[in-house]
Each structure stands twice: as structure tokens, then as C-alpha cells.
Design an enzyme around this catalytic site. Structure first.
Site, PDB file in Angstrom:
ATOM      1  N   CYS A 170      -6.097  -3.020   7.804  1.00 43.92           N
ATOM      2  CA  CYS A 170      -7.231  -2.099   7.744  1.00 43.92           C
ATOM      3  C   CYS A 170      -8.454  -2.667   7.042  1.00 43.92           C
ATOM      4  O   CYS A 170      -9.578  -2.256   7.321  1.00 43.92           O
ATOM      5  CB  CYS A 170      -6.808  -0.788   7.078  1.00 43.92           C
ATOM      6  SG  CYS A 170      -6.444  -0.919   5.306  1.00 43.92           S
ATOM      7  N   CYS A 181       0.823  -1.199   0.000  1.00 43.87           N
ATOM      8  CA  CYS A 181       0.000   0.000   0.000  1.00 43.87           C
ATOM      9  C   CYS A 181       0.864   1.259   0.000  1.00 43.87           C
ATOM     10  O   CYS A 181       0.576   2.227  -0.717  1.00 43.87           O
ATOM     11  CB  CYS A 181      -0.934  -0.010   1.203  1.00 43.87           C
ATOM     12  SG  CYS A 181      -2.102   1.369   1.261  1.00 43.87           S
TER      13      CYS A 181
END
Length: 415
Positions: free
Chosen positions: A226, A105
Site C-alpha cells: 500500500c 501491519c
């Protein structure tokens, strides 16, 4: 205060770290523009209120931006996040590897796609709330170049006129250091990165947040991936892939004896003990996964010990200020054949002394001076010289423990 303000795009997660980063950058004279990435589709099951990618995070980030007097935008990256992070996460488990989505990410989205948004907003840098130090170094005898100059490209050599390069260092808060998650950033990304929290500790950050009266001052840090609710990756994979996509097979011990069946190699990681068949006088652990045959290999605790492995897709970093700007760890390795460094084999690993040998083709061999437990394919191995990140790569699969040394040229597990 800078004479000419440079504009910074600040990634805001709604947490205390990125919030205080915005304040610190503003105090340093930067013009700060806040942005929060929306990475969840509307029907995503992981839209929990406490997620850094959830709707509450957007509301918290917007509130902090208002309190700091900086503009705030929401950028929809749901499609890219699905393709670059979630699909990678699932495919790595299907390949018998344990992924690290945070590294991906950072490289592909936060310091990757987001740069397009930053340029569109006239920003010179991207900033985050990572606990790491990005030291911008000016080549000897050169003027510092702006990141939007012609040298801010990945192919620019560190001796190019007007070149400034970046050194990645550990944050001073050892408990929070996140340099491990940034190892894969290229020079073009690091040169335009700012990490204002690197020289501070978490208690200091919370104290500043309290002094500013920010509502997120006591917000709990997320300890989960997440997009994985409850940190239950198996349930997430079932939802994302479906049970029909799991690779079922057999469980063998290191001697080659069949000990049971399993419902998918995706459900196992190296070092795992839970969910294995009983009937053994000693505890069993997953010591290897073979995606070619869908076999799960189990053994004793001693079978988890590894003394050498290879890494691929290695990303080497320039050395620290004061060294020859053309120096890099890979160049040194090529000259000497190998070099000693400290290697972290996972984020929460303390690091251990190792001999690293660059092999070419973006690969390197790592021999640990003290063999380590559960070296896991798919995880990152990051190489340090003190607090300086020299580089890192992705741990490759070792040969199967039951094969003989002559059957494979790849590093063997120590037994």
C-alpha cells in the site's frame, strides 16, 4: 439478533471486502463502528488514489459507512506506521532479508494499536475483511468469557476458568485465503478478532455489494504494497533511505569467483535474475545475500533449491476444538521431538509437507519433504494442519553456499 449487542470496531479500507464485512456484522446483530487508519504523512509520495491508505480510500469508506448507517472515524496512525511498518520494511532490506509488511501491519497496527481505539469506543471486538476464519472455542466445562475479562491477556492459560481461546483457520476461498498474513497474532489478539468473510468467496462478496448498491462493488483489489507506488520497492527505498544508505559491494558466484559489483544489497532478493552481470552460459540467480560483507551470491537455478531451514520468533497457536485445550503444536513437538505439517514459505506458495522440530527459544527447524525453490530469509513460514494454522515464524538465513558443512551448524542450501 443478539439479546445484548456487542460493539465491534471494523477496519474499513474503502474496498469491497471490509464494506461487506460491515453489512454482515450488522446483520449478525453487532453494533458496528467503522474506522479507517490514515497512515500517510501529508507529503507522502504514495498517496495514490487507489491505495488502501490513500485519501480516496477514506472517502469510499465514509460513503459505505453512511450507506450502512454506521458511524465512521479516521484514526491518524502515520507516525506509528512509519516506525512499525516502513522502517521495518527498509531495515529488513538493509539486512539482506525480504520483508513482509502486511504481517507486521496486522500484528502491530490493525490488531495492535487499534485495540486502544476500540477500547476507548467501548468495543468488544476488532473486525476486518480478511479471508480467514477465527474460530472462538470455549474450554470444556467453562463459560465463554468476554474479551475484556481478566482472562483476555496473553499470559492466561487455555485451561484458565472461563477461558475462551481462538483457532485460526484458512478461509474457504482458497484463492483469497489470508490466514498466512495473520499467523503472528497472539491469543489476546485472536480472541477479540472477528473475520466475517472467512466462510465466503469473493464472488459472493461482490454479489452482496451489488445487491446493497454499494459504489465499491466493482472496485479492483489492490495488488501492491500500500505504501510503495507502482510496486517499485527499489524506487521507494531510494526515496526513503537515500542512495548513500545503500550497502554497495561485490557479486560472487557460489564457487567464490568475483563476477561484478553492485550498488546495494537492498536492491536484491533471493531468486532474482534481473540486474545481474552477464557472461555466464547459464542463467544466474541471486541465491544468497551476506549483509556482513555486502556480498551478493549468485548461482544456477539448482543452487536455489533448499531442503531445510530454521525459523525464529515462532508463534504457536492452540489446536482446534475437540482437542485438549492445553494442547499446542509446540507442546506436541516437545513430546515427540518433531511433527509433520504443511508449511507455506511465502503467501502465494501452495504449501509443502515438512517435518517441524521445535528447538526452544522461539525457534524451530523445518525439513521439507520436497525441496523448494528460493526459500527467502525475512519471509514468513506458516505451519498448517489441514486448514488450521498451528503457528509460524520468520525464515532465518542459511549458511553461505560456498561454506563447508563443517563450518556451520545452520541448515545448508541443497545444491
Amino acid at each position: 439478533m443478539k439479546e445484548t449487542k456487542q460493539r465491534v470496531l471494523l477496519g474499513m479500507s474503502g474496498g469491497v471486502d471490509s464494506s461487506v464485512a460491515g453489512y454482515l456484522l450488522r446483520e449478525q446483530g453487532y453494533e458496528v463502528v467503522g474506522v479507517t487508519m490514515k497512515v500517510w504523512p501529508q507529503d507522502c509520495i504514495s498517496r495514490a488514489e487507489d491505495k488502501c491508505c490513500g485519501p480516496q480510500a477514506v472517502a469510499d469508506a465514509r460513503g459505505v459507512a453512511h450507506a450502512l448507517g454506521i458511524p465512521h472515524y479516521v484514526v491518524d496512525e502515520a507516525d506509528q506506521f512509519e516506525r512499525v511498518v516502513i522502517d521495518y520494511f527498509a531495515s529488513e532490506y538493509q539486512a539482506g532479508r525480504t520483508p513482509n509488511p502486511c504481517v507486521m501491519c496486522n500484528e502491530k497496527l490493525k490488531f495492535g494499536n487499534l485495540w486502544k481505539k476500540a477500547r476507548a469506543l467501548g468495543c468488544d471486538y476488532i473486525a476486518t475483511g480478511h479471508y480467514a476464519i477465527v474460530e472462538h472455542v470455549v474450554a470444556a466445562g467453562a463459560d465463554r468469557g468476554r474479551v475484556d475479562s481478566g482472562h483476555a491477556v496473553e499470559t492466561a492459560g487455555v485451561n484458565a476458568p472461563g477461558y475462551s481461546y481462538a483457532v485460526l483457520r484458512k478461509g474457504i476461498d482458497q484463492r483469497k485465503d489470508q490466514s498466512y498474513f495473520l499467523f503472528s497474532l497472539r491469543q489476546a489478539q485472536l480472541r477479540r478478532a472477528l473475520t466475517p468473510l472467512g466462510t465466503m468467496t469473493k464472488p459472493q462478496i461482490r454479489e452482496i455489494a451489488h445487491l446493497l448498491g454499494l459504489k465499491v462493488a466493482d472496485k479492483i483489489d489492490s495488488q501492491e504494497i500500500c505504501f510503495v507506488p507502482g510496486n517499485d520497492y527499489k524506487a521507494f527505498l531510494r526515496s526513503h533511505l537515500g542512495d548513500d544508505e545503500f550497502h554497495r559491494g561485490d557479486i560472487y558466484d557460489v564457487e567464490g569467483n568475483l563476477v561484478g559489483e553492485h550498488n546495494g544489497i537492498e536492491l536484491f532478493t533471493i531468486g532474482q535474475r534481473k540486474g545481474l552481470p552477464g557472461g555466464s552460459p547459464r542463467p544466474r540467480y541471486v541465491v544468497d545475500l551476506d549483509p556482513a560483507t555486502n556480498r551478493v551470491i549468485v548461482g544456477d537455478a539448482g543452487d536455489l533449491i533448499c531442503e531445510q531451514f530454521e525459523i525464529d520468533r515462532v508463534n504457536w497457536h492452540p489446536a482446534a476444538e475437540g482437542s485438549d485445550p492445553g494442547y499446542s503444536a509446540v507442546a506436541a513437538g516437545a513430546d515427540r521431538g518433531s511433527f509433520e505439517a504443511v508449511v507455506k514459505i511465502r503467501y502465494n506458495h501452495a504449501g509443502t509437507l515438512a517435518t517441524v522440530t521445535p528447538l526452544g527459544n522461539d525457534r524451530a527447524h523445518v525439513r521439507l519433504h520436497n525441496p523448494q525453490r528460493a526459500v527467502t530469509p525475512g519471509q514468513a513460514a506458516v505451519i498448517y494442519d489441514g486448514d488450521i494454522v498451528l503457528g509460524g515464524g520468520w525464515i532465518c538465513r542459511a549458511r553461505h553456499p560456498e561454506r563447508s558443512e563443517a563450518d556451520s551448524k545452520e541448515p545448508a542450501m541443497v545444491r
